[in-house]
Design a protein around this motif. Structure first.
Motif, PDB file in Angstrom:
ATOM      1  N   UNK A 113      76.330  45.498  24.045  1.00 25.89           N
ATOM      2  CA  UNK A 113      75.054  45.554  24.765  1.00 25.89           C
ATOM      3  C   UNK A 113      75.166  44.862  26.123  1.00 25.89           C
ATOM      4  N   UNK A 114      75.836  43.727  26.165  1.00 26.95           N
ATOM      5  CA  UNK A 114      76.048  43.043  27.439  1.00 26.95           C
ATOM      6  C   UNK A 114      76.803  43.960  28.401  1.00 26.95           C
ATOM      7  N   UNK A 115      77.820  44.635  27.902  1.00 26.37           N
ATOM      8  CA  UNK A 115      78.593  45.585  28.705  1.00 26.37           C
ATOM      9  C   UNK A 115      77.693  46.719  29.200  1.00 26.37           C
ATOM     10  N   UNK A 116      76.866  47.277  28.311  1.00 28.60           N
ATOM     11  CA  UNK A 116      76.000  48.405  28.673  1.00 28.60           C
ATOM     12  C   UNK A 116      74.989  48.023  29.747  1.00 28.60           C
ATOM     13  N   UNK A 173      64.153  44.128  27.365  1.00 30.23           N
ATOM     14  CA  UNK A 173      64.106  43.403  26.095  1.00 30.23           C
ATOM     15  C   UNK A 173      65.375  42.566  25.918  1.00 30.23           C
ATOM     16  N   UNK A 174      66.504  43.145  26.296  1.00 30.68           N
ATOM     17  CA  UNK A 174      67.786  42.426  26.226  1.00 30.68           C
ATOM     18  C   UNK A 174      67.763  41.224  27.157  1.00 30.68           C
ATOM     19  N   UNK A 175      67.265  41.412  28.377  1.00 29.28           N
ATOM     20  CA  UNK A 175      67.227  40.325  29.368  1.00 29.28           C
ATOM     21  C   UNK A 175      66.377  39.152  28.893  1.00 29.28           C
ATOM     22  N   UNK A 176      65.273  39.428  28.202  1.00 28.68           N
ATOM     23  CA  UNK A 176      64.412  38.347  27.702  1.00 28.68           C
ATOM     24  C   UNK A 176      65.146  37.440  26.724  1.00 28.68           C
ATOM     25  N   UNK A 177      66.049  38.012  25.939  1.00 31.95           N
ATOM     26  CA  UNK A 177      66.782  37.191  24.973  1.00 31.95           C
ATOM     27  C   UNK A 177      68.120  36.695  25.520  1.00 31.95           C
ATOM     28  N   UNK A 178      68.494  37.150  26.715  1.00 35.47           N
ATOM     29  CA  UNK A 178      69.746  36.747  27.363  1.00 35.47           C
ATOM     30  C   UNK A 178      69.487  36.502  28.843  1.00 35.47           C
ATOM     31  N   UNK A 179      68.628  35.538  29.191  1.00 33.93           N
ATOM     32  CA  UNK A 179      68.229  35.367  30.592  1.00 33.93           C
ATOM     33  C   UNK A 179      69.329  34.813  31.509  1.00 33.93           C
ATOM     34  N   UNK A 180      70.287  34.098  30.966  1.00 31.24           N
ATOM     35  CA  UNK A 180      71.313  33.493  31.825  1.00 31.24           C
ATOM     36  C   UNK A 180      72.323  34.564  32.244  1.00 31.24           C
ATOM     37  N   UNK A 181      72.870  34.411  33.435  1.00 30.92           N
ATOM     38  CA  UNK A 181      73.921  35.357  33.839  1.00 30.92           C
ATOM     39  C   UNK A 181      75.110  35.232  32.894  1.00 30.92           C
TER      40      UNK A 181
END
Length: 182
Positions: A113-116, A173-181
């Motif tokens: 998901x991070x890759x996508x 939705x992904x960004x909300x749970x993974x806000x840090x670069x």
């Protein structure tokens, strides 16, 4: 290529094909994946498919081997890219049953998901899973996917018709749970 705490996503290698053939010919693994009926798959087929893909070259292949503890345990991929909608489909198989139920699949999904979202600029990642595969659905929910729809009795699997469940996750939705670069 993509390193997690316990999992490495890397290019599939010719050396992985014998294990992949074992996974693809294991009835329990095939039934867990759902979809197409299990069919025997000779190693020569995988070798020919690998050679054909390798000879075509290119950089659009988003298929990864999953490695843990220095060994090939499965594969995952992004496919069915829609460049207009910026969506793609996710698929994953942990073929080494010693790694089932221990979080390796979830970690591989998080890396994918991070890759996508971060590297491929996708807006949405979706997948299909058999309605009777509760273990996979729990793993996808834990990774942030939500059920988006269900096709009733869509898949013939192991002597019965099963629902096909569509699940998806949006980049915001992904960004909300993974806000840090990352």
């Amino acid at each position: 290529m993509l390193q997690g705490k316990r999992v490495l996503l890397r290019a599939l290698q010719r050396d992985d094909l014998e294990s992949l053939c074992r996974f693809n010919n294991d009835l329990e693994i095939e039934l867990a994946g759902g979809g197409d009926p299990p069919m025997p798959q000779p190693l020569e087929f995988l070798q020919a498919e690998f050679a054909a893909q390798a000879s075509s070259g290119g950089r659009d292949n988003a298929r990864f081997a999953i490695e843990a503890d220095g060994k090939f345990i499965g594969q995952c991929a992004l496919f069915n890219f829609d460049s207009t909608a910026r969506t793609c489909e996710l698929g994953i198989t942990i073929g080494d049953k010693d790694y089932w139920g221990k979080g390796y699949g979830g970690e591989a999904i998080q890396l994918l998901l991070d890759y996508a979202f971060r590297l491929r600029n996708q807006r949405k990642v979706f997948l299909c899973v058999n309605g009777n595969n509760a273990r996979a659905q729990r793993a996808y929910l834990a990774c942030g996917f939500v059920e988006e729809g269900r096709l009733r009795q869509q898949v013939w699997s192991n002597g019965a018709y099963d629902d096909l469940v569509y699940m998806g996750i949006l980049s915001d939705e992904w960004e909300k749970s993974h806000p840090e670069p990352r």
